[in-house]
Design an enzyme around this catalytic site. Structure first.
Site, PDB file in Angstrom:
ATOM      1  N   HIS A 159     -52.096  41.057   1.377  1.00 21.02           N
ATOM      2  CA  HIS A 159     -50.756  40.596   1.753  1.00 21.02           C
ATOM      3  C   HIS A 159     -49.988  40.083   0.534  1.00 21.02           C
ATOM      4  O   HIS A 159     -50.565  39.730  -0.495  1.00 21.02           O
ATOM      5  CB  HIS A 159     -50.853  39.502   2.821  1.00 21.02           C
ATOM      6  CG  HIS A 159     -51.537  38.257   2.335  1.00 21.02           C
ATOM      7  ND1 HIS A 159     -50.932  37.338   1.510  1.00 21.02           N
ATOM      8  CD2 HIS A 159     -52.790  37.794   2.548  1.00 21.02           C
ATOM      9  CE1 HIS A 159     -51.766  36.355   1.245  1.00 21.02           C
ATOM     10  NE2 HIS A 159     -52.914  36.606   1.852  1.00 21.02           N
ATOM     11  N   GLU A 184     -59.143  35.985   6.926  1.00 24.76           N
ATOM     12  CA  GLU A 184     -59.645  35.495   5.643  1.00 24.76           C
ATOM     13  C   GLU A 184     -60.899  34.648   5.849  1.00 24.76           C
ATOM     14  O   GLU A 184     -61.203  34.207   6.956  1.00 24.76           O
ATOM     15  CB  GLU A 184     -58.540  34.702   4.932  1.00 24.76           C
ATOM     16  CG  GLU A 184     -58.902  34.118   3.566  1.00 24.76           C
ATOM     17  CD  GLU A 184     -59.327  35.147   2.511  1.00 24.76           C
ATOM     18  OE1 GLU A 184     -60.365  35.822   2.694  1.00 24.76           O
ATOM     19  OE2 GLU A 184     -58.643  35.256   1.475  1.00 24.76           O
TER      20      GLU A 184
END
Length: 199
Positions: A9, A79
């Protein structure tokens, strides 16, 4: 079989300052959105057979900005759960643990809803994602794209190459970049790493 594309990202306020950003759902910065939009030509030049994205907004917005459609949200792409180190920088952690290293030491325990993960636990999630990737590659033409997070994608790369999760430390990964994992003579290889569009 097609290749596997990894997209980290774009920049967030926390990634810019080096804060460990696991479950905290911070948005992209203006620069992060610009980084994502810059990847459009790199993605558009390939046929995308399947795409998967982390449930966190910074990854979902990146996937949207790079023009992916029919994207499957996969919780396994989130994550690393940083537990007690969520929101803290490495420099701050090393004030009390000078030799601390995420990829070998893991994290301090956190609250019940985010207790933290060991490198091996992150590796197990990466293995589950790779099984889904292999199924998608076997059943579609084109590349598979994963849009996710830096530390997780580094562990996933290590696992794809047959390495232990701790070897994710070898693969520095910048925000708003694309990586390509392919094969050579039937063996997994890194075909491109930290790719940004030409300026």
């Amino acid at each position: 079989m097609g290749d596997l594309f990894l997209v980290r990202h774009g920049e967030t306020e926390w990634s810019r300052s080096g804060r460990h950003t696991g479950s905290t759902d911070v948005p992209l910065t203006a620069k992060g959105r610009e980084e994502a939009r810059g990847l459009v030509p790199l993605i558009r030049s390939h046929r995308v057979g399947a795409a998967f994205v982390s449930p966190l907004q910074r990854a979902r917005e990146t996937a949207e900005l790079i023009g992916l459609t029919d994207v499957r949200v996969d919780p396994d792409l989130r994550e690393w759960d940083y537990g007690g180190y969520e929101g803290i920088t490495t420099v701050e952690i090393q004030r009390t643990r000078p030799d601390w290293f995420l990829f070998t030491d893991g994290v301090a325990p956190g609250p019940p809803d985010h207790p933290g993960e060991t490198p091996e636990q992150v590796g197990q999630r990466a293995d589950r994602v790779l099984a889904k990737v292999d199924a998608a590659l076997a059943n579609t033409e084109g590349v598979v794209v994963l849009v996710a997070h830096g530390h997780f994608l580094r562990v996933l790369t290590a696992r794809r190459l047959g390495l232990p999760p701790s070897d994710g430390a070898l693969f520095q990964l910048a925000t708003g970049t694309m990586c390509r994992l392919g094969t050579e003579h039937g063996r997994p290889v890194i075909a491109a790493w930290n790719v940004r569009p030409p300026s």
